[in-house]
Write a protein that holds these residues in place. Structure first.
Motif, PDB file in Angstrom:
ATOM      1  N   GLY A 106       0.798  -1.217   0.000  1.00  0.00           N
ATOM      2  CA  GLY A 106       0.000   0.000   0.000  1.00  0.00           C
ATOM      3  C   GLY A 106       0.830   1.265   0.000  1.00  0.00           C
ATOM      4  O   GLY A 106       2.009   1.257  -0.350  1.00  0.00           O
ATOM      5  N   ALA A 107       0.213   2.365   0.407  1.00  0.00           N
ATOM      6  CA  ALA A 107       0.878   3.661   0.440  1.00  0.00           C
ATOM      7  C   ALA A 107       0.286   4.487   1.580  1.00  0.00           C
ATOM      8  O   ALA A 107      -0.881   4.301   1.954  1.00  0.00           O
ATOM      9  N   PRO A 108       1.072   5.406   2.164  1.00  0.00           N
ATOM     10  CA  PRO A 108       0.568   6.211   3.283  1.00  0.00           C
ATOM     11  C   PRO A 108      -0.430   7.270   2.828  1.00  0.00           C
ATOM     12  O   PRO A 108      -0.523   7.608   1.643  1.00  0.00           O
ATOM     13  N   LEU A 109      -1.150   7.789   3.797  1.00  0.00           N
ATOM     14  CA  LEU A 109      -2.217   8.752   3.542  1.00  0.00           C
ATOM     15  C   LEU A 109      -2.251   9.759   4.692  1.00  0.00           C
ATOM     16  O   LEU A 109      -1.998   9.393   5.847  1.00  0.00           O
ATOM     17  N   ARG A 110      -2.524  11.010   4.380  1.00  0.00           N
ATOM     18  CA  ARG A 110      -2.726  12.029   5.419  1.00  0.00           C
ATOM     19  C   ARG A 110      -4.035  12.751   5.153  1.00  0.00           C
ATOM     20  O   ARG A 110      -4.333  13.140   4.019  1.00  0.00           O
ATOM     21  N   PHE A 111      -4.833  12.923   6.219  1.00  0.00           N
ATOM     22  CA  PHE A 111      -6.121  13.599   6.109  1.00  0.00           C
ATOM     23  C   PHE A 111      -6.171  14.732   7.119  1.00  0.00           C
ATOM     24  O   PHE A 111      -5.937  14.516   8.311  1.00  0.00           O
ATOM     25  N   ALA A 112      -6.449  15.938   6.636  1.00  0.00           N
ATOM     26  CA  ALA A 112      -6.549  17.101   7.510  1.00  0.00           C
ATOM     27  C   ALA A 112      -7.938  17.719   7.347  1.00  0.00           C
ATOM     28  O   ALA A 112      -8.307  18.164   6.254  1.00  0.00           O
ATOM     29  N   ALA A 113      -8.712  17.714   8.438  1.00  0.00           N
ATOM     30  CA  ALA A 113     -10.044  18.296   8.452  1.00  0.00           C
ATOM     31  C   ALA A 113      -9.963  19.663   9.119  1.00  0.00           C
ATOM     32  O   ALA A 113      -9.737  19.764  10.324  1.00  0.00           O
ATOM     33  N   VAL A 114     -10.134  20.698   8.345  1.00  0.00           N
ATOM     34  CA  VAL A 114      -9.967  22.067   8.819  1.00  0.00           C
ATOM     35  C   VAL A 114     -11.315  22.669   9.188  1.00  0.00           C
ATOM     36  O   VAL A 114     -12.313  22.458   8.497  1.00  0.00           O
ATOM     37  N   THR A 115     -11.360  23.392  10.278  1.00  0.00           N
ATOM     38  CA  THR A 115     -12.491  24.265  10.578  1.00  0.00           C
ATOM     39  C   THR A 115     -11.946  25.678  10.487  1.00  0.00           C
ATOM     40  O   THR A 115     -11.205  26.129  11.363  1.00  0.00           O
ATOM     41  N   GLY A 116     -12.238  26.349   9.398  1.00  0.00           N
ATOM     42  CA  GLY A 116     -11.638  27.642   9.141  1.00  0.00           C
ATOM     43  C   GLY A 116     -12.571  28.586   8.426  1.00  0.00           C
ATOM     44  O   GLY A 116     -13.730  28.748   8.811  1.00  0.00           O
ATOM     45  N   GLU A 117     -12.073  29.161   7.328  1.00  0.00           N
ATOM     46  CA  GLU A 117     -12.821  30.189   6.612  1.00  0.00           C
ATOM     47  C   GLU A 117     -13.531  29.674   5.381  1.00  0.00           C
ATOM     48  O   GLU A 117     -14.053  30.459   4.597  1.00  0.00           O
ATOM     49  N   GLY A 118     -13.539  28.382   5.185  1.00  0.00           N
ATOM     50  CA  GLY A 118     -14.254  27.846   4.036  1.00  0.00           C
ATOM     51  C   GLY A 118     -13.358  27.621   2.845  1.00  0.00           C
ATOM     52  O   GLY A 118     -12.298  27.012   2.956  1.00  0.00           O
ATOM     53  N   HIS A 119     -13.769  28.133   1.693  1.00  0.00           N
ATOM     54  CA  HIS A 119     -13.101  27.830   0.434  1.00  0.00           C
ATOM     55  C   HIS A 119     -11.931  28.782   0.196  1.00  0.00           C
ATOM     56  O   HIS A 119     -11.933  29.594  -0.734  1.00  0.00           O
ATOM     57  N   ARG A 120     -10.917  28.678   1.059  1.00  0.00           N
ATOM     58  CA  ARG A 120      -9.699  29.466   0.928  1.00  0.00           C
ATOM     59  C   ARG A 120      -8.510  28.580   1.297  1.00  0.00           C
ATOM     60  O   ARG A 120      -8.669  27.586   1.996  1.00  0.00           O
ATOM     61  N   TRP A 121      -7.333  28.968   0.793  1.00  0.00           N
ATOM     62  CA  TRP A 121      -6.129  28.210   1.132  1.00  0.00           C
ATOM     63  C   TRP A 121      -5.986  28.185   2.648  1.00  0.00           C
ATOM     64  O   TRP A 121      -5.871  29.239   3.276  1.00  0.00           O
ATOM     65  N   PRO A 122      -6.001  27.006   3.297  1.00  0.00           N
ATOM     66  CA  PRO A 122      -5.970  26.944   4.768  1.00  0.00           C
ATOM     67  C   PRO A 122      -4.592  27.299   5.331  1.00  0.00           C
ATOM     68  O   PRO A 122      -3.621  26.585   5.089  1.00  0.00           O
ATOM     69  N   ARG A 123      -4.533  28.395   6.078  1.00  0.00           N
ATOM     70  CA  ARG A 123      -3.270  28.791   6.694  1.00  0.00           C
ATOM     71  C   ARG A 123      -3.522  29.819   7.790  1.00  0.00           C
ATOM     72  O   ARG A 123      -4.466  30.587   7.721  1.00  0.00           O
ATOM     73  N   TRP A 124      -2.695  29.765   8.816  1.00  0.00           N
ATOM     74  CA  TRP A 124      -2.649  30.815   9.829  1.00  0.00           C
ATOM     75  C   TRP A 124      -1.309  30.741  10.540  1.00  0.00           C
ATOM     76  O   TRP A 124      -0.692  29.677  10.617  1.00  0.00           O
ATOM     77  N   PRO A 125      -0.820  31.870  11.062  1.00  0.00           N
ATOM     78  CA  PRO A 125       0.478  31.870  11.737  1.00  0.00           C
ATOM     79  C   PRO A 125       0.313  31.526  13.206  1.00  0.00           C
ATOM     80  O   PRO A 125      -0.803  31.527  13.748  1.00  0.00           O
ATOM     81  N   ALA A 126       1.418  31.195  13.854  1.00  0.00           N
ATOM     82  CA  ALA A 126       1.407  31.046  15.304  1.00  0.00           C
ATOM     83  C   ALA A 126       1.113  32.412  15.908  1.00  0.00           C
ATOM     84  O   ALA A 126       1.730  33.409  15.531  1.00  0.00           O
ATOM     85  N   TYR A 127       0.132  32.475  16.829  1.00  0.00           N
ATOM     86  CA  TYR A 127      -0.293  33.770  17.352  1.00  0.00           C
ATOM     87  C   TYR A 127      -0.831  33.609  18.767  1.00  0.00           C
ATOM     88  O   TYR A 127      -1.808  32.907  19.000  1.00  0.00           O
TER      89      TYR A 127
END
Length: 322
Positions: free
Chosen positions: A264-285
């Motif tokens: 097989g092969a590895p898999l990563r899944f990230a479920a974001v709760t954020g701003e919707g249909h935008r590139w998911p990102r935020w800085p340490a704050y």
């Protein structure tokens, strides 16, 4: 009258101040300066049409892995390169980074966009050209796509999987018509990063929002089903509980890794709760942990194929100089 104008100016200043502060907290660029490094423009002929890509590289390119970055359906290369940060993060990790262009959007498997294979052929021809011109390592070609570009990466992984060493689809699902072909293709290291609040690409499946400046619509399957078909395809099993990364103003993401079983092969899944249909990102704050979808995907690629591609590129460069 002068007093009224002064109050209006003060209100405008306050509004701009709070807007800038919020963008900074969420990791959005405050200003949009031009990219410091000028890209190389590459042109190829595909099915009688001229297709283009912009390529970024830092240092030697011989033996370097290739990162293909596919913009959204209404996106532009330069805006995607800036907004995702991949034009700088990729070269810093030793990649040659290519941003292919699809001015009318990628044909990603939705019936609404037709059956053309030109985009798939474009990717294959582009890889071949970069192998000749820059001597990239064709065994280490990775793809990241956002929205329509993310669904195109899913199609690429289904119909031309031999081209890729790994892929990532960000704020994207799988068109209903593509589900079976995605599920039945060979195992491939893959990362899925989706937002629960996505108002364009519905988390629970159904019709993609369409209309003026909203794309072509079409039906996608639920994100949970996308994860299930990739777990099945990659013969992968979860490695522990999801890890939660807390962000500002109620933003957070749950990251779940899956290890490969034999064959097989590895898999990563990230479920974001954020701003919707935008590139998911935020800085340490203020005690929160920073998050960036591009970094998460690149980290996954590095672990999925063994040693860091950046480290291997540096080692190769040292060997060449010795």
């Amino acid at each position: 009258m002068r007093g009224g104008n002064l109050v209006l100016i003060l209100i405008l200043i306050l509004l701009v101040f709070f807007w800038l502060r919020r963008r900074a907290r969420l990791g959005r660029p405050v200003f949009m300066p031009r990219l410091g490094r000028r890209p190389r423009r590459v042109t190829v002929a595909v099915q009688g049409a001229r297709r283009e890509a912009e390529v970024y590289a830092s240092g030697a390119t011989a033996g370097a892995p290739l990162l293909l970055c596919f913009h959204g359906g209404l996106g532009q290369i330069e805006r995607f390169a800036r907004g995702s940060g991949l034009s700088s993060r990729g070269p810093a990790r030793g990649y040659v980074v290519a941003f292919p262009s699809a001015p009318t959007g990628w044909v990603d498997g939705r019936p609404e966009l037709g059956e053309s294979t030109q985009d798939l052929d474009f990717v294959e021809v582009l890889i071949e050209k970069l192998a000749v011109d820059l001597r990239i390592d064709t065994s280490r070609v990775f793809a990241i796509g956002v929205s329509n570009g993310g669904m195109f990466v899913e199609r690429l992984a289904a119909e031309r999987p031999a081209l890729l060493a790994g892929g990532a689809a960000i704020i994207a699902s799988v068109p209903a018509r593509m589900a079976r072909s995605v599920a039945e293709a060979p195992p491939l290291p893959f990362a899925l990063i989706c937002d629960r609040n996505d108002q364009i690409m519905p988390w629970h499946g159904g019709q993609i929002m369409r209309g003026q400046n909203r794309g072509y619509g079409g039906e996608v399957i639920p994100v949970e089903d996308v994860l299930e078909l990739w777990v099945h395809r990659n013969r992968a099993v979860a490695t522990g509980a999801p890890v939660r990364v807390a962000g500002p103003e109620g933003h957070f993401v749950d990251i779940q890794d899956f290890s490969a079983q034999p064959g097989g092969a590895p898999l990563r899944f990230a479920a974001v709760t954020g701003e919707g249909h935008r590139w998911p990102r935020w800085p340490a704050y203020r005690g929160t942990t920073g998050f960036d979808a591009g970094e998460v995907a690149l980290d996954f690629f590095a672990h999925a194929v063994g040693p860091s591609v950046g480290a291997r590129q540096r080692d190769a460069s040292r060997s060449a100089r010795a």
